[in-house]
Scaffold this motif. Sequence first.
Motif, PDB file in Angstrom:
ATOM      1  N   ASN A  28      52.757  18.348  44.434  1.00  0.00           N
ATOM      2  CA  ASN A  28      51.864  18.692  45.548  1.00  0.00           C
ATOM      3  C   ASN A  28      51.080  17.480  46.049  1.00  0.00           C
ATOM      4  N   PHE A  29      50.813  16.526  45.156  1.00  0.00           N
ATOM      5  CA  PHE A  29      50.025  15.354  45.552  1.00  0.00           C
ATOM      6  C   PHE A  29      50.765  14.483  46.557  1.00  0.00           C
ATOM      7  N   SER A  30      52.086  14.523  46.548  1.00  0.00           N
ATOM      8  CA  SER A  30      52.849  13.702  47.486  1.00  0.00           C
ATOM      9  C   SER A  30      53.461  14.531  48.612  1.00  0.00           C
ATOM     10  N   ALA A  31      53.030  15.782  48.742  1.00  0.00           N
ATOM     11  CA  ALA A  31      53.554  16.647  49.806  1.00  0.00           C
ATOM     12  C   ALA A  31      53.069  16.171  51.169  1.00  0.00           C
ATOM     13  N   ASP A  32      53.859  16.472  52.196  1.00  0.00           N
ATOM     14  CA  ASP A  32      53.424  16.182  53.562  1.00  0.00           C
ATOM     15  C   ASP A  32      52.288  17.117  53.960  1.00  0.00           C
ATOM     16  N   THR A  33      52.400  18.380  53.512  1.00  0.00           N
ATOM     17  CA  THR A  33      51.377  19.378  53.827  1.00  0.00           C
ATOM     18  C   THR A  33      51.064  20.203  52.589  1.00  0.00           C
ATOM     19  N   PHE A  34      49.789  20.459  52.369  1.00  0.00           N
ATOM     20  CA  PHE A  34      49.353  21.369  51.313  1.00  0.00           C
ATOM     21  C   PHE A  34      48.593  22.507  51.971  1.00  0.00           C
ATOM     22  N   LEU A  35      49.043  23.737  51.721  1.00  0.00           N
ATOM     23  CA  LEU A  35      48.435  24.935  52.308  1.00  0.00           C
ATOM     24  C   LEU A  35      47.609  25.683  51.277  1.00  0.00           C
ATOM     25  N   THR A  36      46.443  26.155  51.687  1.00  0.00           N
ATOM     26  CA  THR A  36      45.596  26.880  50.756  1.00  0.00           C
ATOM     27  C   THR A  36      44.599  27.763  51.494  1.00  0.00           C
ATOM     28  N   GLY A  37      43.997  28.676  50.763  1.00  0.00           N
ATOM     29  CA  GLY A  37      42.859  29.420  51.277  1.00  0.00           C
ATOM     30  C   GLY A  37      41.593  28.689  50.864  1.00  0.00           C
ATOM     31  N   VAL A  38      40.480  29.378  50.949  1.00  0.00           N
ATOM     32  CA  VAL A  38      39.193  28.780  50.587  1.00  0.00           C
ATOM     33  C   VAL A  38      38.238  29.904  50.219  1.00  0.00           C
ATOM     34  N   ASN A  39      37.298  29.618  49.332  1.00  0.00           N
ATOM     35  CA  ASN A  39      36.323  30.642  48.958  1.00  0.00           C
ATOM     36  C   ASN A  39      35.223  30.804  50.002  1.00  0.00           C
ATOM     37  N   ALA A  40      34.876  29.699  50.665  1.00  0.00           N
ATOM     38  CA  ALA A  40      33.828  29.792  51.688  1.00  0.00           C
ATOM     39  C   ALA A  40      33.885  28.593  52.632  1.00  0.00           C
ATOM     40  N   VAL A  41      33.560  28.872  53.899  1.00  0.00           N
ATOM     41  CA  VAL A  41      33.379  27.833  54.923  1.00  0.00           C
ATOM     42  C   VAL A  41      31.954  27.980  55.430  1.00  0.00           C
ATOM     43  N   THR A  42      31.158  26.936  55.290  1.00  0.00           N
ATOM     44  CA  THR A  42      29.762  27.044  55.713  1.00  0.00           C
ATOM     45  C   THR A  42      29.610  26.750  57.202  1.00  0.00           C
ATOM     46  N   MET A  43      28.551  27.257  57.772  1.00  0.00           N
ATOM     47  CA  MET A  43      28.330  27.081  59.204  1.00  0.00           C
ATOM     48  C   MET A  43      28.112  25.626  59.605  1.00  0.00           C
ATOM     49  N   ASP A  44      27.761  24.779  58.630  1.00  0.00           N
ATOM     50  CA  ASP A  44      27.615  23.354  58.979  1.00  0.00           C
ATOM     51  C   ASP A  44      28.904  22.578  58.712  1.00  0.00           C
ATOM     52  N   LYS A  47      34.926  34.764  55.035  1.00  0.00           N
ATOM     53  CA  LYS A  47      34.681  33.550  54.250  1.00  0.00           C
ATOM     54  C   LYS A  47      33.569  32.679  54.832  1.00  0.00           C
ATOM     55  N   ILE A  48      33.081  33.034  56.007  1.00  0.00           N
ATOM     56  CA  ILE A  48      32.032  32.233  56.646  1.00  0.00           C
ATOM     57  C   ILE A  48      30.676  32.533  56.007  1.00  0.00           C
ATOM     58  N   THR A  49      29.969  31.480  55.596  1.00  0.00           N
ATOM     59  CA  THR A  49      28.633  31.650  55.024  1.00  0.00           C
ATOM     60  C   THR A  49      27.636  30.760  55.761  1.00  0.00           C
ATOM     61  N   GLU A  50      26.382  31.111  55.651  1.00  0.00           N
ATOM     62  CA  GLU A  50      25.341  30.384  56.369  1.00  0.00           C
ATOM     63  C   GLU A  50      25.167  28.972  55.837  1.00  0.00           C
ATOM     64  N   ALA A  72      24.731  30.099  49.880  1.00  0.00           N
ATOM     65  CA  ALA A  72      25.406  31.371  50.142  1.00  0.00           C
ATOM     66  C   ALA A  72      26.887  31.275  49.787  1.00  0.00           C
ATOM     67  N   ALA A  73      27.469  30.081  49.973  1.00  0.00           N
ATOM     68  CA  ALA A  73      28.878  29.873  49.629  1.00  0.00           C
ATOM     69  C   ALA A  73      29.095  29.994  48.130  1.00  0.00           C
ATOM     70  N   VAL A  74      28.222  29.374  47.354  1.00  0.00           N
ATOM     71  CA  VAL A  74      28.328  29.449  45.894  1.00  0.00           C
ATOM     72  C   VAL A  74      28.152  30.893  45.422  1.00  0.00           C
ATOM     73  N   LYS A  75      27.174  31.571  45.979  1.00  0.00           N
ATOM     74  CA  LYS A  75      26.936  32.965  45.604  1.00  0.00           C
ATOM     75  C   LYS A  75      28.140  33.823  45.942  1.00  0.00           C
ATOM     76  N   ARG A  76      28.700  33.603  47.126  1.00  0.00           N
ATOM     77  CA  ARG A  76      29.866  34.385  47.542  1.00  0.00           C
ATOM     78  C   ARG A  76      31.042  34.156  46.594  1.00  0.00           C
ATOM     79  N   ALA A  77      31.293  32.888  46.269  1.00  0.00           N
ATOM     80  CA  ALA A  77      32.417  32.556  45.396  1.00  0.00           C
ATOM     81  C   ALA A  77      32.240  33.153  44.002  1.00  0.00           C
ATOM     82  N   ARG A  78      31.032  33.079  43.472  1.00  0.00           N
ATOM     83  CA  ARG A  78      30.803  33.546  42.103  1.00  0.00           C
ATOM     84  C   ARG A  78      30.705  35.065  42.007  1.00  0.00           C
ATOM     85  N   GLN A  79      30.060  35.694  42.985  1.00  0.00           N
ATOM     86  CA  GLN A  79      29.800  37.124  42.870  1.00  0.00           C
ATOM     87  C   GLN A  79      30.848  38.007  43.545  1.00  0.00           C
TER      88      GLN A  79
END
Length: 205
Positions: A86-102, A133-136, A140-147
Amino acid sequence: MELYPPSLIKNLQRNNMAGFQVQDKKELLELLRTLIADGTTVGCGDSVTLEQMEVFDDLRKRKVNFLDKFDPSLTKEGKREIYLKNFSADTFLTGVNAVTMDGTLFNIDGNGSRVAPMLYGPKQVIVVAGVNKITEDVDAAVKRARQIAAPLDAKRLNKATPCAALGRCVDCRHKERICNDFVLIAGQFIKDRIKVILVNEELGY
C-alpha cells in the motif's frame, strides 16, 4: 447543491487537501473513475463507508491493480504483504472517523495499517466521508471516534472489548483494544495528495 458550509471545502484547500462534494453512490463512483486511472495500483483500508458505496466491488471490475485485502484466500502473511505494498500504491482509498470544520482529518486505528499509508507513501490518498463524519472541532472528532465509531467497529470485528458490549468507550486496556493509534492530519506538504470526498448521506461509523 452545497452539502456543507463552503468554509469546509475552503479549509481543506487551505490545509493543502482537495475537497469534493457528491450527492450519492452514482456520483461518487463517477468521480472515482476520473481520479483513479486504469492501469494504476490501488490499495485500501477497512471502511464500512466504501463497502456501502460499493467502491471495492467497482474496483474489482476495473482495469486496475487492486490490492484486495479482503480476498478470503489471503493468509496473515499475505495480508501483511498487501499492507506493505500500500505504501507504493498510486492511490490509497479509505474512510475516516471524522472531518473537522476547519479542514482536518481524525482517525483511530488498531494496528496502523489504515492510517500509515494516509500519512506517507501512496502518491494519492482518497478519503470518502458521509455527513455524519463532520464535526465542529478536534475535541468533537475525538469524542465521536471513541464513543461512536470505535465501539461499533469493535462489535463489527467481534472483539471482546468492553465497548463492543456496552456501546461506549470506557478507556479500557483490553488485549483486543482497537484504539491504539490516534492520528490527526492537519495538513499536507504535497498539495492535493489527499483528496476528501464528502457524500450527502450518513455512511459508516
